[in-house]
Design an enzyme around this catalytic site. Structure first.
Site, PDB file in Angstrom:
ATOM      1  N   HIS A 176     -67.678  28.262  25.795  1.00 25.04           N
ATOM      2  CA  HIS A 176     -68.716  27.301  25.422  1.00 25.04           C
ATOM      3  C   HIS A 176     -68.272  26.521  24.191  1.00 25.04           C
ATOM      4  O   HIS A 176     -68.160  27.089  23.114  1.00 25.04           O
ATOM      5  CB  HIS A 176     -70.032  28.032  25.161  1.00 25.04           C
ATOM      6  CG  HIS A 176     -71.147  27.116  24.777  1.00 25.04           C
ATOM      7  ND1 HIS A 176     -71.701  26.228  25.653  1.00 25.04           N
ATOM      8  CD2 HIS A 176     -71.799  26.933  23.601  1.00 25.04           C
ATOM      9  CE1 HIS A 176     -72.652  25.537  25.040  1.00 25.04           C
ATOM     10  NE2 HIS A 176     -72.737  25.946  23.792  1.00 25.04           N
ATOM     11  N   ASP A 178     -69.187  23.634  21.740  1.00 28.68           N
ATOM     12  CA  ASP A 178     -70.181  22.690  21.232  1.00 28.68           C
ATOM     13  C   ASP A 178     -69.479  21.456  20.672  1.00 28.68           C
ATOM     14  O   ASP A 178     -68.651  21.591  19.773  1.00 28.68           O
ATOM     15  CB  ASP A 178     -70.994  23.333  20.099  1.00 28.68           C
ATOM     16  CG  ASP A 178     -71.912  24.426  20.608  1.00 28.68           C
ATOM     17  OD1 ASP A 178     -72.672  24.153  21.549  1.00 28.68           O
ATOM     18  OD2 ASP A 178     -71.850  25.557  20.066  1.00 28.68           O
ATOM     19  N   ASP A 291     -76.672  26.989  27.114  1.00 23.26           N
ATOM     20  CA  ASP A 291     -77.127  26.989  25.727  1.00 23.26           C
ATOM     21  C   ASP A 291     -78.283  26.057  25.350  1.00 23.26           C
ATOM     22  O   ASP A 291     -78.878  26.258  24.294  1.00 23.26           O
ATOM     23  CB  ASP A 291     -75.924  26.720  24.794  1.00 23.26           C
ATOM     24  CG  ASP A 291     -76.149  27.241  23.375  1.00 23.26           C
ATOM     25  OD1 ASP A 291     -76.969  28.163  23.214  1.00 23.26           O
ATOM     26  OD2 ASP A 291     -75.522  26.725  22.437  1.00 23.26           O
ATOM     27  N   ASP A 428     -68.868  31.456  22.797  1.00 26.67           N
ATOM     28  CA  ASP A 428     -68.558  30.208  22.102  1.00 26.67           C
ATOM     29  C   ASP A 428     -67.062  30.146  21.744  1.00 26.67           C
ATOM     30  O   ASP A 428     -66.527  31.092  21.158  1.00 26.67           O
ATOM     31  CB  ASP A 428     -69.361  30.101  20.805  1.00 26.67           C
ATOM     32  CG  ASP A 428     -70.850  29.929  21.053  1.00 26.67           C
ATOM     33  OD1 ASP A 428     -71.254  29.890  22.238  1.00 26.67           O
ATOM     34  OD2 ASP A 428     -71.608  29.855  20.073  1.00 26.67           O
ATOM     35  N   HIS A 571     -76.754  19.599  22.652  1.00 29.55           N
ATOM     36  CA  HIS A 571     -77.912  20.421  22.292  1.00 29.55           C
ATOM     37  C   HIS A 571     -77.925  20.907  20.843  1.00 29.55           C
ATOM     38  O   HIS A 571     -78.849  21.634  20.464  1.00 29.55           O
ATOM     39  CB  HIS A 571     -78.039  21.604  23.261  1.00 29.55           C
ATOM     40  CG  HIS A 571     -76.794  22.446  23.345  1.00 29.55           C
ATOM     41  ND1 HIS A 571     -75.846  22.245  24.310  1.00 29.55           N
ATOM     42  CD2 HIS A 571     -76.341  23.469  22.589  1.00 29.55           C
ATOM     43  CE1 HIS A 571     -74.861  23.106  24.147  1.00 29.55           C
ATOM     44  NE2 HIS A 571     -75.133  23.866  23.106  1.00 29.55           N
TER      45      HIS A 571
HETATM   46 ZN   LIG Z   1     -74.024  25.359  22.295  1.00 27.52          ZN
END
Ligand SMILES: [Zn+2]
Length: 1111
Positions: A176, A178, A291, A428, A571
């Site tokens: 994941h 971000d 998420d 993550d 997000h």
């Molecule tokens: Zn995230």
């Protein structure tokens, strides 16, 4: 390319501008009272003496202007005459043909009855049996301790359950990433993401049984730009073609589903999918959203329309997960609640446990599952908080480890209806180092090899992509032969998310509201620029040559803006949950793109308004047009340029980015109060001169009437005598009462009671402000969580506020200056949509507060009981119920474009120009949180509070509508729709007219108004975008564009007063000049029966995309 409504009526286009200025009021700086600087004495300076000086000055100004009254009267007369001629013109509604491009100045004629096709009203009144289970009614939210699966229950099974049909296990490795959170997008890329992607190529190549999925195209495309062709070929051939690497969702980011508007959701999906199509040629089949903090059916609809078959969601309220698990409904067809059949169904998997990390994905017991996260082997940087570490798999322990893991797989599979189970393996920013790849993949391969070589275990385990899993699931559940496993249908949304206890994630609906507002401004500019640029390309095609129109350069600026807006839908971005410096990084991107889009808009408008296109020349240092409104920095409020007016007429171009002909007020700052405004045909335009209260300029408000998507022309010049009417001012301090009347509205001061009259009935609405604090418990409010200290306390300023009342012919407003809010109620005296609603503008400043959140509350006599309605992503309405069994913070919901309350006779709608959290805690009330300042972290990984508050604007419109009485009162329904007026008002609020001044050097060139549409689109058809498509080589625009249309669902059951709408409905029919090709939402698939068409028909609520030639 042109669209044309089947000739229902003719176009009226023109504008009414008014403007004025002056610098008389410099002393009024005091009046702003500098609350921020000297809170304790600033206001008291304003004594009656000063007020009277002010009044004197105003009087002098008025004397100055009185000599102009005659001219004003003439203007009025001419407007009235125009009204008459328009009324006459209406006689020819069907065949009448006011020659296109020749506009009459007018106010919309009063007795206009909306031509709504009665068939178009049936959609909102339909009832059909619904599979929706109102889960919230069933649940007790008791939060029982479920044992090892704390938020669930004990899971048991029989050993022989898989004897006849083995358990299929798909372990899905994922990482994941971000695009910004604790680090900026670029820093994450440099430190982690590029290494992860590099390792994917190396490590998947080592063993063809290995699999991986990837979601964020923002990262993938950046990496792609940095690798050589050999590596690119390897990715395409070995990974995609062999099915080892799968792109899931394929959007630019994994978007926030609460605060994102559907325009931006579509745009970021389109940008990702277009990139994939151009560069790697893969078409995503499955959505992956582990998420986002709650899930919206809008995203499900968009994925379905984009051609995806499956999706996965994760962050759902723990009680809802438990309920779905106990009913074996974690896999379902997610259906839109307006869909009577199954056309919107998309197969959805809801992850059952607490998180998407390894401890919470292999089965119910995190202490066991953590031992199968081999990145946590002893000696590494991460370990297992349950204090039992993983062991490397050896011949000696493999049997025992398999037994442990298989037990978890079997238990997990008991929550689902088929004998195939999906186990995500990641977290993550995982798989950054080669060692981690070896640890995970080698140990798991040993486990799988053992399982698969022992038939008595009745298991087949393997690495898989998420689509590998869904394909297996479909074989066992949907395809013939397994009727027992048929999957349920679910409608509705998954807000408001709680991950444990009373920790509801309703804080992020409001966190960092300054940027939530900036996001919306950028969206409207991007849409405006896209449409104008596409229309310009089409116009250039017809003209035959480009001259030096910067088509390629503008295409680059547009692409960058799409990507920056797309990035902000992440997000942790629009959610307001990043670190301060990450917020600044996003803000800077949005700000630069705003400036760049302004360039695209002025370049395109320049081309389009030139009568002689061969006179076009592009000179960036000498702009032909100057944007009226400029934001000076990423964290500042927009400022207006001051137009220097002389006796030589100064041309102003006004762009209407909406698809409806429109009359709206345009505000221009000018350097003299003696201004008159005329159209390009020399007709005077109603205008009002008002003072600017904090510097030396004067705003001037004009009523502009501009054709759909068109450019109107106006001229401002100093009035030798006469000119625009000047507003009157009244100031109130202590005591004093006043009421302001306009059309349907009366505002009483100082009670701030708003009286709305609608067809004889009268409603009182009080606008109040309130504070929330944070709880004294250990866990406190932060960027994600809202954990208030009980009910809000009413805002009671230490001293009575200064109230400034402006009365004018175009608008009147009441501005109340409190210490923390400058609150303005504005009433437009416009016969049309703008005149139907009260505009509310708040400028909020809580920078000196400690753990406070400020709310605006509307208290009314609407008997709404515990029901209210909020929109999802500006796309659809979700009915809500305020529940006493839930804590206060659970009753807050995201509001992207509107919220309303209603009783059988009345609906009160609050339209918003920014996403914020909202609630209706008491019957008759609607409230929104406008800003939050929180001094601590809320333990969700961010590691900081929210203390970077800014002076933040928030804008709303308040609409009161009379509902047709329904028999037998209010039946709770899972469906509700706004009225057409509400839809169009929301459109106006979010897409204001854009005005640009023609530079003084260019005044000699002859200009022409631009009218691309023969008439407004139908009232219920929204042009989501007209987005140019990049050429195959990506270097510039192609000769095609994506036309995205949305037919809105609307409710006809409102009083038929003159709403001023200059459009009709047509049962979803739109006629086009030329043929267009229907495609999937993001252009990846040609839709069934996708031959080109000249007439299209949209179903209510449908969003459709078409390829059009820009000719
Ligand atoms: Zn995230």
């Amino acid at each position: 390319m042109m669209m044309k409504l089947s000739r229902q009526f003719t176009v009226f286009g023109s504008a009414i501008f008014c403007v004025v200025i002056f610098s008389l009021y410099l002393m009024l700086d005091h009046l702003q009272l500098d609350h921020t600087k000297s809170p304790n004495n600033g206001g008291d300076k304003l004594q009656n003496g000063q007020l009277s000086i002010l009044q004197d000055k105003i009087d002098r100004l008025e004397r100055l202007l009185s000599e102009n009254n005659e001219i004003i009267a003439n203007i009025r007369d001419s407007v009235i005459n125009l009204k008459e001629s328009v009324k006459d013109g209406r006689g020819g509604l069907d065949g009448g043909n006011m020659s296109q491009g020749h506009y009459l100045e007018l106010l919309a004629s009063p007795p206009l009855v909306l031509p709504i096709d009665s068939q178009d009203c049936q959609f909102a009144t339909r009832e059909f049996s619904k599979p929706l289970l109102d889960v919230y009614d069933l649940l007790t939210f008791d939060n029982h301790d479920g044992g090892v699966w704390k938020q669930g229950f004990d899971i048991t099974y029989q050993d022989n359950e898989w004897d006849s049909e083995p358990l299929q296990v798909f372990v899905v490795p994922h990482s994941h990433n971000d695009p910004g959170w604790l680090k900026t997008f670029d820093d994450y890329y440099r430190d982690q993401t590029q290494h992860i992607l590099n390792n994917i190529v190396v490590k998947l190549h080592e063993d063809s049984r290995r699999k991986m999925i990837w979601s964020e195209i923002s990262y993938f495309s950046k990496w792609w730009d940095n690798i050589d062709n050999q590596k690119r070929d390897a990715v395409k051939r070995y990974l995609f073609e062999q099915g080892q690497l799968e792109i899931t969702t394929g959007g630019w980011v994994m978007p926030d589903e609460a605060n994102s508007h559907y325009f931006a959701l579509i745009d970021q999906l389109l940008e990702g999918h277009q990139w994939l199509e151009r560069n790697v040629g893969v078409k995503p089949q499955t959505g992956w959203a582990v998420d986002p903090f709650g899930h919206s059916p809008t995203q499900a609809y968009l994925l379905k329309q984009a051609g995806l078959a499956n999706m996965l969601i994760q962050r759902v309220h723990y009680s809802v997960k438990k309920h779905f698990a106990s009913q074996e409904t974690l896999e379902f067809f997610w259906r839109q609640n307006w869909d009577p059949a199954s056309s919107t169904d998309i197969l959805c998997h809801m992850m059952p446990f607490y998180s998407y990390d390894v401890p919470h994905t292999c089965g119910p017991d995190p202490k066991i599952c953590c031992q199968f996260d081999f990145k946590r082997l002893p000696g590494g940087r991460v370990n297992c908080p349950w204090r039992v570490p993983p062991q490397p798999i050896t011949d000696g322990n493999v049997q025992q480890r398999v037994q442990m893991l298989l037990d978890q797989y079997r238990k997990k599979s008991k929550l689902f209806r088929t004998k195939v189970v999906m186990v995500p393996l990641g977290d993550d920013f995982r798989y950054a180092e080669a060692l981690e790849w070896d640890q995970q993949f080698q140990n798991y391969q040993k486990l799988f090899d053992y399982m698969n070589s022992h038939p008595e275990l009745h298991v087949k385990a393997q690495f898989g992509t998420i689509t590998d899993y869904f394909n297996a699931l479909r074989k066992l559940s949907i395809e013939p032969g397994h009727p027992s496993a048929s999957l349920p249908v679910v409608s509705g949304d998954f807000f408001t998310y709680a991950d444990r206890d009373d920790h509801y994630w309703s804080g992020y609906f409001t966190s960092r509201p300054f940027y939530k507002r900036l996001d919306r401004v950028l969206e409207s500019h991007l849409r405006a620029a896209e449409i104008l640029y596409s229309l310009t390309l089409a116009n250039i095609q017809r003209f035959g040559k480009l001259n030096d129109f910067p088509a390629v350069e503008n295409n680059r600026l547009l692409t960058e803006a799409r990507r920056n807006l797309g990035l902000f839908q992440h997000h942790d971005a629009i959610a307001g949950t990043g670190k301060d410096m990450v917020v600044i990084d996003y803000g800077t991107r949005l700000f630069h793109s705003l400036l760049n889009l302004n360039q695209v808009i002025v370049n395109s408008a320049h081309w389009l308004v030139l009568k002689d296109k061969s006179a076009y020349s592009h000179n960036p240092s000498k702009a032909f047009l100057q944007m009226d409104d400029i934001q000076p920095s990423q964290d500042a409020l927009p400022q207006k340029n001051v137009l220097k007016i002389s006796s030589q007429p100064r041309s102003v171009v006004v762009y209407n980015p909406t698809e409806q002909d429109r009359t709206s007020v345009v505000t221009v700052y000018v350097n003299t109060p003696h201004v008159c405004v005329i159209t390009d045909h020399g007709h005077p335009v109603p205008a009002q001169v008002s003072a600017v209260w904090d510097d030396s300029t004067t705003p001037h408000q004009d009523l502009a009437q501009v054709p759909a998507l068109g450019l109107g022309l106006y001229q401002l010049s100093t009035a030798v005598s006469g000119g625009a009417e000047t507003a009157e001012y009244v100031f109130l301090r202590q005591g004093g009462e006043l009421s302001v009347n306009m059309k349907h509205f009366t505002v009483n001061i100082p009670q701030d009671r708003l009286k709305l009259k609608e067809n004889g009935s009268e409603h009182q609405i009080k606008v109040e402000f309130a504070w929330y604090g944070t709880t004294s418990n250990r866990d406190k409010s932060g960027a994600y969580l809202f954990l208030p200290d009980g009910e809000a306390k009413m805002y009671s300023p230490a001293r009575s506020p200064v109230i400034r009342v402006t009365k004018g012919s175009v608008f009147s407003e009441i501005t109340t200056s409190f210490d923390h809010v400058t609150h303005t109620l504005r009433l437009y005296n416009v016969q049309g949509v703008e005149g139907q609603a009260v505009e509310i503008c708040n400028l909020v400043d809580i920078r000196r507060e400690f753990n406070h959140e400020i709310a605006m509350r509307l208290a009314s006599d609407v008997d709404s009981k515990d029901r209210f309605f909020t929109d999802l992503n500006g796309f659809q309405i979700q009915p809500r119920r305020t529940m006493a069994k839930l804590p206060l913070q659970a009753n807050f919901y995201p509001m992207t474009s509107m919220a309303y309350i209603q009783d059988p006779g009345t609906r009160l709608t609050l339209l918003t120009a920014q996403s914020l959290g909202s609630a209706s805690l008491v019957s008759g009330q609607l409230e929104v949180i406008m800003d939050r300042r929180l001094n601590q972290d809320d333990n969700r990984g961010l590691g900081q509070g929210v203390l970077d508050n800014k002076v933040t604007p928030s804008t709303f419109r308040l609409l009161l509508e009379k509902r047709a009485k329904t028999d037998g009162g209010e039946k709770p329904s899972p469906l509700s729709y706004p009225s057409l007026l509400s839809h169009v008002s929301s459109l106006y609020l979010n897409h204001p007219l854009i005005s640009m001044a023609v530079s003084t050097e260019a005044q000699s060139l002859s200009l022409t108004a631009f009218t691309p549409l023969a008439s407004s689109l139908p009232c219920d058809i929204h042009l989501v975008n007209l987005r140019s498509i990049q050429s195959k080589d990506g270097g510039g625009p192609s000769d095609e564009a994506a036309l995205i249309l949305h037919r809105k669902g609307f409710d006809c059951a409102f009083s038929n007063r003159n709403t001023g709408l200059l459009c009709a409905t047509t049962q979803g029919k739109v006629n086009l000049f030329q043929s267009i090709i229907p495609v999937s939402l993001t252009l990846m698939h040609t839709t069934e029966g996708g031959s080109s068409k000249e007439e299209i028909r949209l179903k209510p609520m449908e969003i459709s995309t078409y390829r059009v030639q820009l000719t």
